[in-house]
Design a protein around this motif. Structure first.
Motif, PDB file in Angstrom:
ATOM      1  N   PHE A 195       0.853  -1.186   0.000  1.00  0.00           N
ATOM      2  CA  PHE A 195       0.000   0.000   0.000  1.00  0.00           C
ATOM      3  C   PHE A 195       0.884   1.229   0.000  1.00  0.00           C
ATOM      4  N   ARG A 196       0.628   2.151  -0.927  1.00  0.00           N
ATOM      5  CA  ARG A 196       1.436   3.372  -0.999  1.00  0.00           C
ATOM      6  C   ARG A 196       0.727   4.482  -0.237  1.00  0.00           C
ATOM      7  N   PHE A 197       1.317   4.857   0.889  1.00  0.00           N
ATOM      8  CA  PHE A 197       0.711   5.854   1.767  1.00  0.00           C
ATOM      9  C   PHE A 197       0.939   7.250   1.203  1.00  0.00           C
ATOM     10  N   GLU A 198      -0.027   8.132   1.450  1.00  0.00           N
ATOM     11  CA  GLU A 198       0.075   9.505   0.970  1.00  0.00           C
ATOM     12  C   GLU A 198       0.881  10.383   1.915  1.00  0.00           C
ATOM     13  N   ARG A 199       0.775  10.113   3.205  1.00  0.00           N
ATOM     14  CA  ARG A 199       1.414  10.980   4.199  1.00  0.00           C
ATOM     15  C   ARG A 199       2.578  10.302   4.907  1.00  0.00           C
ATOM     16  N   LEU A 200       2.950   9.111   4.443  1.00  0.00           N
ATOM     17  CA  LEU A 200       4.066   8.366   5.016  1.00  0.00           C
ATOM     18  C   LEU A 200       4.915   7.823   3.869  1.00  0.00           C
ATOM     19  N   PRO A 201       6.184   7.509   4.108  1.00  0.00           N
ATOM     20  CA  PRO A 201       7.023   6.992   3.026  1.00  0.00           C
ATOM     21  C   PRO A 201       6.755   5.527   2.695  1.00  0.00           C
ATOM     22  N   LEU A 202       5.902   4.852   3.433  1.00  0.00           N
ATOM     23  CA  LEU A 202       5.686   3.413   3.275  1.00  0.00           C
ATOM     24  C   LEU A 202       5.099   3.085   1.905  1.00  0.00           C
ATOM     25  N   GLY A 203       5.664   2.072   1.275  1.00  0.00           N
ATOM     26  CA  GLY A 203       5.200   1.630  -0.030  1.00  0.00           C
ATOM     27  C   GLY A 203       5.823   2.367  -1.193  1.00  0.00           C
ATOM     28  N   SER A 204       6.610   3.403  -0.926  1.00  0.00           N
ATOM     29  CA  SER A 204       7.196   4.191  -2.012  1.00  0.00           C
ATOM     30  C   SER A 204       8.206   3.401  -2.826  1.00  0.00           C
ATOM     31  N   GLU A 205       8.759   2.333  -2.233  1.00  0.00           N
ATOM     32  CA  GLU A 205       9.749   1.512  -2.936  1.00  0.00           C
ATOM     33  C   GLU A 205       9.116   0.440  -3.812  1.00  0.00           C
ATOM     34  N   ASN A 206       7.780   0.314  -3.761  1.00  0.00           N
ATOM     35  CA  ASN A 206       7.070  -0.734  -4.488  1.00  0.00           C
ATOM     36  C   ASN A 206       6.236  -0.112  -5.609  1.00  0.00           C
ATOM     37  N   PRO A 207       6.652  -0.256  -6.878  1.00  0.00           N
ATOM     38  CA  PRO A 207       5.895   0.381  -7.973  1.00  0.00           C
ATOM     39  C   PRO A 207       4.494  -0.177  -8.153  1.00  0.00           C
ATOM     40  N   TRP A 208       4.202  -1.373  -7.586  1.00  0.00           N
ATOM     41  CA  TRP A 208       2.888  -1.990  -7.717  1.00  0.00           C
ATOM     42  C   TRP A 208       2.026  -1.772  -6.476  1.00  0.00           C
ATOM     43  N   ALA A 209       2.505  -1.009  -5.518  1.00  0.00           N
ATOM     44  CA  ALA A 209       1.719  -0.785  -4.306  1.00  0.00           C
ATOM     45  C   ALA A 209       0.406  -0.074  -4.640  1.00  0.00           C
ATOM     46  N   LEU A 210      -0.669  -0.491  -3.971  1.00  0.00           N
ATOM     47  CA  LEU A 210      -1.974   0.122  -4.186  1.00  0.00           C
ATOM     48  C   LEU A 210      -2.018   1.521  -3.595  1.00  0.00           C
ATOM     49  N   THR A 211      -2.516   2.476  -4.349  1.00  0.00           N
ATOM     50  CA  THR A 211      -2.784   3.793  -3.788  1.00  0.00           C
ATOM     51  C   THR A 211      -4.135   3.760  -3.082  1.00  0.00           C
ATOM     52  N   ALA A 212      -4.411   4.813  -2.314  1.00  0.00           N
ATOM     53  CA  ALA A 212      -5.701   4.884  -1.626  1.00  0.00           C
ATOM     54  C   ALA A 212      -6.840   4.880  -2.641  1.00  0.00           C
ATOM     55  N   THR A 213      -6.680   5.587  -3.741  1.00  0.00           N
ATOM     56  CA  THR A 213      -7.716   5.602  -4.777  1.00  0.00           C
ATOM     57  C   THR A 213      -7.931   4.212  -5.351  1.00  0.00           C
ATOM     58  N   GLU A 214      -6.840   3.499  -5.631  1.00  0.00           N
ATOM     59  CA  GLU A 214      -6.960   2.151  -6.185  1.00  0.00           C
ATOM     60  C   GLU A 214      -7.622   1.199  -5.199  1.00  0.00           C
ATOM     61  N   LEU A 215      -7.303   1.334  -3.908  1.00  0.00           N
ATOM     62  CA  LEU A 215      -7.929   0.460  -2.922  1.00  0.00           C
ATOM     63  C   LEU A 215      -9.427   0.753  -2.825  1.00  0.00           C
TER      64      LEU A 215
END
Length: 300
Positions: A195-215
């Motif tokens: 999961f790619r967080f908007e306000r945290l760096p978590l998931g930024s290294e994963n190009p396939w991480a789900l964004t909040a919109t995608e989830l």
């Protein structure tokens, strides 16, 4: 008696020792003006008709052989249905959109296997057109079906491998066809954050991480197939993909290596931020799995 291949097996099936010749035309009733809750049920039947080359199919027509969906308030289970197959066609009775959807999955399996024989959908088990045409019959039967378990789940491990949105959508469609109703998204683990967080760096290294919109979109897509999304958020061990960005929060290793959070206010503050980004993506009535196992205790 024609052997059946239904998955999952219905709770109660009574098959008669006779068959009905496979129809040359099928009219579908009860779905012509499908409301949004029934859109995927109509889609299932449309897909079915596409799998029957040479058979004319329509919605609301006057073919002698009919697939009919009717309302029956006497059916008590919200996901239950009854199905009757006889010379005039198939009648699916239920009282909910979910019951109609699951009844349609059984109709799909019943008629595709009757048309294509047992090789339908299986690798290396093709049946010649001549043999198939000579033996195309629909079994006469009665089914009373409802699920044995309230939660019927499949887990996709986004914490150890990348999953694209189209792949997750395909999983949802397969699950729905098999009457599974919960997609357990293991969003993160030691190896990866899905999961790619908007306000945290978590998931930024994963190009396939789900964004909040995608989830959010995936939650809505799954619901249209009567599937709930249940995210799992590791909150003690299996958190090395988080510790990668916050090394000061590591308390010790996990049971299988990796990292466990150290217990303390700084960890709780981060977890609150994590939950605050994921939970709003879910339905109003939703469950979240908090991973709190296989950790080694340590205080920050």
């Amino acid at each position: 008696m024609t052997p059946l291949s239904l998955c999952p097996n219905p709770r109660h099936l009574e098959q008669e020792d006779r068959n009905v010749p496979f129809p040359t035309a099928i009219s579908v009733h009860g779905l012509a003006d499908a409301a949004p809750p029934d859109a995927r049920t109509k889609e299932t039947i449309q897909n079915l008709l596409e799998q029957l080359p040479g058979v004319r199919g329509d919605f609301g027509g006057d073919s002698p052989y009919r697939i009919e969906f009717i309302n029956d308030p006497a059916i008590t289970h919200a996901e239950g249905y009854t199905l009757t197959s006889d010379v005039g066609g198939i009648i699916v009775a239920t009282r909910t959109a979910t019951g109609r959807f699951y009844g349609a999955q059984t109709v799909y399996q019943l008629l595709t296997h009757a048309f294509h024989h047992a090789g339908f959908g299986r690798f290396g088990s093709k049946v010649s057109a001549g043999v198939a045409a000579a033996g195309r019959v629909v079994p006469a039967l009665q089914i009373e079906d409802e699920p044995r378990f309230a939660i019927r789940s499949f887990m996709a491990d986004l914490g150890r491998a990348p999953f694209s949105v189209p792949l997750l959508q395909r999983l949802i469609r397969i699950m729905a066809h098999l009457k599974l109703n919960t997609l357990h998204l293991h969003l993160l683990d030691d190896e990866l954050c899905g999961f790619r967080f908007e306000r945290l760096p978590l998931g930024s290294e994963n190009p396939w991480a789900l964004t909040a919109t995608e989830l959010r979109e995936l939650v809505a897509y799954a619901r249209s197939y009567h599937v709930a999304i249940l995210p799992e958020i590791e909150s003690w061990a299996h958190v090395h993909s988080i510790i990668y960005h916050y090394p000061h929060l590591r308390g010790t290793a996990g049971v299988y290596g990796g990292s466990s959070f150290g217990i303390g206010e700084a960890t709780y503050a981060l977890l609150e931020k994590i939950y605050d980004e994921i939970v709003p993506c879910l339905e109003d009535d939703a469950a979240v799995h908090l991973g709190l196992d296989e950790a080694i205790w340590a205080v920050l």
